[in-house]
Design an enzyme around this catalytic site. Structure first.
Site, PDB file in Angstrom:
ATOM      1  CD  GLU A 135      59.276  26.076  17.132  1.00  0.00           C
ATOM      2  OE1 GLU A 135      58.720  26.393  16.060  1.00  0.00           O
ATOM      3  OE2 GLU A 135      60.494  26.078  17.294  1.00  0.00           O
ATOM      4  CE  LYS A 137      62.155  27.352  27.503  1.00  0.00           C
ATOM      5  NZ  LYS A 137      63.471  26.846  27.359  1.00  0.00           N
ATOM      6  CG  ASP A 139      63.797  20.534  29.923  1.00  0.00           C
ATOM      7  OD1 ASP A 139      64.794  21.274  29.876  1.00  0.00           O
ATOM      8  OD2 ASP A 139      63.288  20.135  30.987  1.00  0.00           O
ATOM      9  CE1 TYR A 248      66.052  26.047  19.002  1.00  0.00           C
ATOM     10  CE2 TYR A 248      65.449  23.861  19.785  1.00  0.00           C
ATOM     11  CZ  TYR A 248      66.193  25.021  19.923  1.00  0.00           C
ATOM     12  OH  TYR A 248      67.054  25.163  20.973  1.00  0.00           O
ATOM     13  CE  LYS A 343      61.400  28.335  32.176  1.00  0.00           C
ATOM     14  NZ  LYS A 343      62.579  27.505  31.920  1.00  0.00           N
ATOM     15  CB  CYS A 437      73.953  -2.593  60.140  1.00  0.00           C
ATOM     16  SG  CYS A 437      72.234  -2.851  59.705  1.00  0.00           S
ATOM     17  CB  CYS A 440      71.831  -6.042  62.698  1.00  0.00           C
ATOM     18  SG  CYS A 440      73.136  -5.950  61.473  1.00  0.00           S
ATOM     19  CB  CYS A 455      74.228  -4.538  56.692  1.00  0.00           C
ATOM     20  SG  CYS A 455      74.031  -5.737  58.017  1.00  0.00           S
ATOM     21  CB  CYS A 460      70.910  -7.611  58.931  1.00  0.00           C
ATOM     22  SG  CYS A 460      70.212  -5.967  59.029  1.00  0.00           S
TER      23      CYS A 460
HETATM   24  S1  IVH Z   1      64.231  29.337  19.386  1.00  0.00           S
HETATM   25  C1  IVH Z   1      67.125  33.020  18.755  1.00  0.00           C
HETATM   26  N1  IVH Z   1      62.780  27.183  19.698  1.00  0.00           N
HETATM   27  O1  IVH Z   1      65.098  27.274  24.914  1.00  0.00           O
HETATM   28  C2  IVH Z   1      66.140  32.103  19.329  1.00  0.00           C
HETATM   29  N2  IVH Z   1      64.440  27.634  21.341  1.00  0.00           N
HETATM   30  O2  IVH Z   1      64.831  29.649  26.785  1.00  0.00           O
HETATM   31  C3  IVH Z   1      66.460  30.690  19.125  1.00  0.00           C
HETATM   32  N3  IVH Z   1      64.626  25.909  23.079  1.00  0.00           N
HETATM   33  O3  IVH Z   1      67.842  29.198  23.970  1.00  0.00           O
HETATM   34  C4  IVH Z   1      65.745  29.788  20.039  1.00  0.00           C
HETATM   35  N4  IVH Z   1      63.040  24.594  22.293  1.00  0.00           N
HETATM   36  O4  IVH Z   1      67.983  26.601  23.840  1.00  0.00           O
HETATM   37  C5  IVH Z   1      63.764  27.938  20.210  1.00  0.00           C
HETATM   38  N5  IVH Z   1      61.446  25.267  19.789  1.00  0.00           N
HETATM   39  C6  IVH Z   1      62.435  26.024  20.305  1.00  0.00           C
HETATM   40  C7  IVH Z   1      63.123  25.669  21.480  1.00  0.00           C
HETATM   41  C8  IVH Z   1      64.122  26.503  21.981  1.00  0.00           C
HETATM   42  C9  IVH Z   1      63.953  24.765  23.251  1.00  0.00           C
HETATM   43  C10 IVH Z   1      65.674  26.376  24.008  1.00  0.00           C
HETATM   44  C11 IVH Z   1      66.799  27.117  23.336  1.00  0.00           C
HETATM   45  C12 IVH Z   1      66.652  28.534  23.806  1.00  0.00           C
HETATM   46  C13 IVH Z   1      65.960  28.373  25.114  1.00  0.00           C
HETATM   47  C14 IVH Z   1      65.193  29.620  25.458  1.00  0.00           C
END
Ligand code: IVH
Length: 697
Positions: A135, A137, A139, A248, A343, A437, A440, A455, A460
């Site tokens: 799934e 990650k 941000d 999640y 990542k 400035c 000028c 300015c 100018c």
């Molecule tokens: S699972 C015990 N699922 O990324 C594990 N984390 O670098 C629970 N994060 O600490 C985390 N999307 O803050 C999980 N789909 C996702 C996520 C996710 C973002 C964050 C979360 C975690 C960090 C890990």
């Protein structure tokens, strides 16, 4: 969450509550029916992204409940949809312990890392192949939520992992997070759920634009915007930030009846359960796959899609799907062994701040721009970066020679995330903001409530040239062949010194200039001539009055017959116009009470400028009473031609997507406007062909 029959019945009930003739009256017996209706529509809008009623209709239902609760406060419940707002100011955020420590995940960066991780998991489990779920990650800012007896009782920041800040009042502002959910039906008494709070790209852009408008520096990324928003002590402001929550992971459950078996055995089923209970879990984004090789393929596909998602992700999370196996694999002292983060390529890079240059804009604002050691980030090489204003330089603790961390989030312009003072060697130098400035040499001024030095010399050179560039630009007078480069060239050569001189241009002078042949001179002459009859709103916008954007210019143009009529209007009169507040009215008033400006406008008229007022109303035609907005690139018509056709046939153009809009005409690469319009069922979405069919032959 809701099956088809439920959706139909809730939608029918909505109509009865809204009924034009005899809407249902709210009373103490049916109050919960109305609350459930509102919860249903919130879920459709905020979780499913697919509303079934207009914002206006939702507001009508909401007001009905709100007014009744006001008269009957004893009937208010903690999870009533009205109880998200109204908490007002928060004193502080008390420290609270998480039920289970919030561990973070091990990171991986390439196929090798994932293969290694899979090998270890197989060894430990004794299996030859493992089922994984993959799934996004997300941000954003991570949080945990605690529900007890079906009610949301706490929302906590990550903090140090053991203890975080109790930010419950702010979490309650996030409409995709239910205030109550039917956990008890699943034998759950208490549950801790982990997730991420995000600001989507669209809202982030709007938020940054509003900061820039106020003269404040924009934020580097939506993650900072989300995290910062969660720490605001005014819940009304938090509500306006339109944050979203993705949930999640379930980290803790206590059962109502210990003797009854737990129902859920896989992570994917847990995400489904969360979704069914009304949470925005990544149920739709998640994929379940056998073996690490398929996981690697899916990650690659997702990375390609990254820029098309409405929110930022910085990678993918791969989890062992079987919860029993997760338990068996357990944890190291730092991370669970059953999950790993992959990542994506960083959109951050480190560089060095070499020097600072100062740019003077159209309004005299002096913007410092850092020249940095060139670095590639996400496919573009960055060598200069705006550092906004003096306060920003102080806040980020920037010095010449500093190592800096920069980030380019999606399509957002790069920003400095931080300086790294720990790497200083002693030769770094203070950045001294100029007092005069740089163009000028006029003394710079700063208003008390502004962060920007300006300015104030209207003559100018830098301001004059920027004003001319704005005047000829595409959304203003649209003088095609002029363009920024030519304006600068002519200005430097001394053959164009002010806006009126555009219309008194000596084309003979161009003959000796390289790059100008008979054809290009003709083009330029024709473009200048054609611009003389641009509509009035374009001229108003082209004048570059502070705070007057295109939409305000259109509103203003409808109110006068002649541009100089503004000279006669007071600030109070101006403030009566749509979209015009104190600040804007003051700016317009000052502009038209300045002799130099009036002289310039008179001069433009003398030179043949004849702006015409566009007749929006009163034209009877096939499109009368209908409103339109265009988005994306049209293939047969130019945007301006299409807009003219609407107006000629009695239709109205609207500046943005709202429930007042009847038609959104979409071309190629239609972006956020289309997304927004899809959420309002009353808006009809048309292709260019559909639009052309609406016009008379
Ligand atoms: S699972 C015990 N699922 O990324 C594990 N984390 O670098 C629970 N994060 O600490 C985390 N999307 O803050 C999980 N789909 C996702 C996520 C996710 C973002 C964050 C979360 C975690 C960090 C890990």
């Amino acid at each position: 969450m809701y099956n088809k029959e439920q959706v139909i019945s809730l939608q029918n009930s909505t109509k009865e509550w809204l009924g034009e003739k005899k809407p249902i009256e709210i009373d103490s017996k049916n109050i919960e029916v109305l609350r459930d209706l509102l919860r249903f529509h919130e879920h459709r809008y905020y979780v499913e992204n697919d509303p079934l009623i207009s914002d206006y209709e939702y507001d009508m239902l909401y007001k009905k409940l709100e007014e009744f609760e006001k008269d009957n406060p004893s009937l208010i419940t903690k999870d009533s949809p009205t109880q998200r707002i109204g908490v007002g100011l928060i004193k502080d955020f008390p420290k609270t312990q998480h039920l289970v420590p919030m561990l973070s995940l091990e990171n991986s960066y390439d196929d090798e890392d994932l293969l290694d991780w899979d090998r270890k998991a197989k060894e430990l489990s004794g299996l030859s192949e493992i089922e994984y779920s993959v799934e996004p990650k997300f941000d954003g800012a991570s949080i945990s939520l605690i529900y007890e007896n079906d009610l949301l009782i706490k929302g906590i920041t990550r903090g140090d992992g053991e203890t975080g800040d109790d930010i419950t009042p702010n979490i309650r502002q996030i409409k995709s997070i239910p205030l109550s959910a039917e956990f008890s039906k699943h034998n759950i008494q208490q549950i801790e759920i982990r997730g991420e709070i995000l600001m989507n790209k669209n809202n982030f852009k709007k938020y940054n634009d509003s900061l820039i408008e106020e003269g404040l520096p924009p934020l580097a990324n939506p993650r900072n915007a989300a995290a910062g928003s969660l720490r605001i002590k005014d819940t009304a402001i938090v509500s306006r930030r339109n944050l979203e929550g993705f949930l999640y992971h379930v980290s803790y459950i206590s059962l109502l009846n210990e003797n009854k078996k737990e129902e859920i055995h896989t992570h994917s089923d847990m995400l489904k359960l969360l979704w069914d209970l009304g949470f925005r879990s990544p149920k739709k984004e998640m994929k379940v796959l056998k073996g690490i090789n398929d996981v690697i393929d899916v990650i690659k596909d997702f990375e390609k899609e990254r820029d098309h998602l409405p929110y930022e992700i910085d990678g993918m999370v791969i989890k062992v799907n079987d919860l029993g196996l997760q338990e068996k694999l357990g944890m190291t002292s730092h991370h669970p062994r059953w999950a790993i983060a992959f990542k994506f390529k960083a959109r951050q890079a480190t560089s060095k701040l070499l020097s600072v240059e100062y740019q003077v804009g159209r309004t005299g604002a002096v913007t410092p721009v850092a020249k940095i050691q060139a670095v590639p980030i996400g496919g573009v090489t960055v060598s200069s970066i705006s550092i906004h204003n003096e306060d920003y330089i102080k806040e980020k603790d920037l010095k010449l020679g500093d190592h800096i961390l920069i980030e380019r989030s999606g399509d957002v312009i790069p920003q400095i995330v931080k300086s790294m003072p720990e790497l200083r060697v002693g030769t770094e130098a203070e950045i001294v903001f100029p007092k005069n400035c740089p163009i000028c040499n006029h003394k710079l001024f700063k208003l008390e409530d502004e962060a920007v030095w300006r300015c104030v010399n209207l003559n100018c050179k830098a301001q004059v040239v920027e004003r001319i560039i704005h005047f000829v630009s595409k959304d203003a007078m649209d003088i095609k062949s002029f363009g920024e480069a030519n304006v600068r060239k002519f200005f430097d050569l001394g053959i164009l010194k002010s806006i009126p001189e555009i219309y008194d241009f000596d084309f003979n002078l161009l003959k000796d200039i390289e790059g100008f042949g008979i054809k290009s001179i003709d083009n330029l002459r024709n473009a200048i001539e054609a611009s003389k009859t641009q509509p009035l709103h374009r001229l108003i916008y082209a004048l570059g009055i502070r705070f007057v954007g295109e939409t305000t210019a259109k509103t203003l143009a409808q109110k006068v017959n002649n541009i100089l009529d503004f000279q006669k209007m007071s600030e109070e009169e101006l403030m009566k116009l749509e979209d015009v507040g104190v600040k804007v009215a003051k700016s317009i008033y000052e502009f038209f009470n300045n002799e130099d400006n009036i002289f310039m406008i008179n001069k433009l008229m003398e030179l043949g400028i004849k702006p015409h007022k566009q007749q929006h109303e009163n034209i009877a035609g096939t499109l009368s009473g209908q409103s339109f907005l265009f988005t994306g690139t049209l293939s047969k018509l130019k945007r301006s031609e299409a807009e003219l056709m609407v107006e000629k046939n009695g239709g109205k153009l609207l500046p943005g997507v709202s429930s007042k809009l009847n038609y959104l005409v979409t071309g190629e690469d239609s972006g956020s406007k289309l997304e927004k319009a899809k959420k309002i069922p009353s808006i009809k979405i048309l292709s260019e062909e559909d639009f052309l069919k609406m016009l008379p032959l």
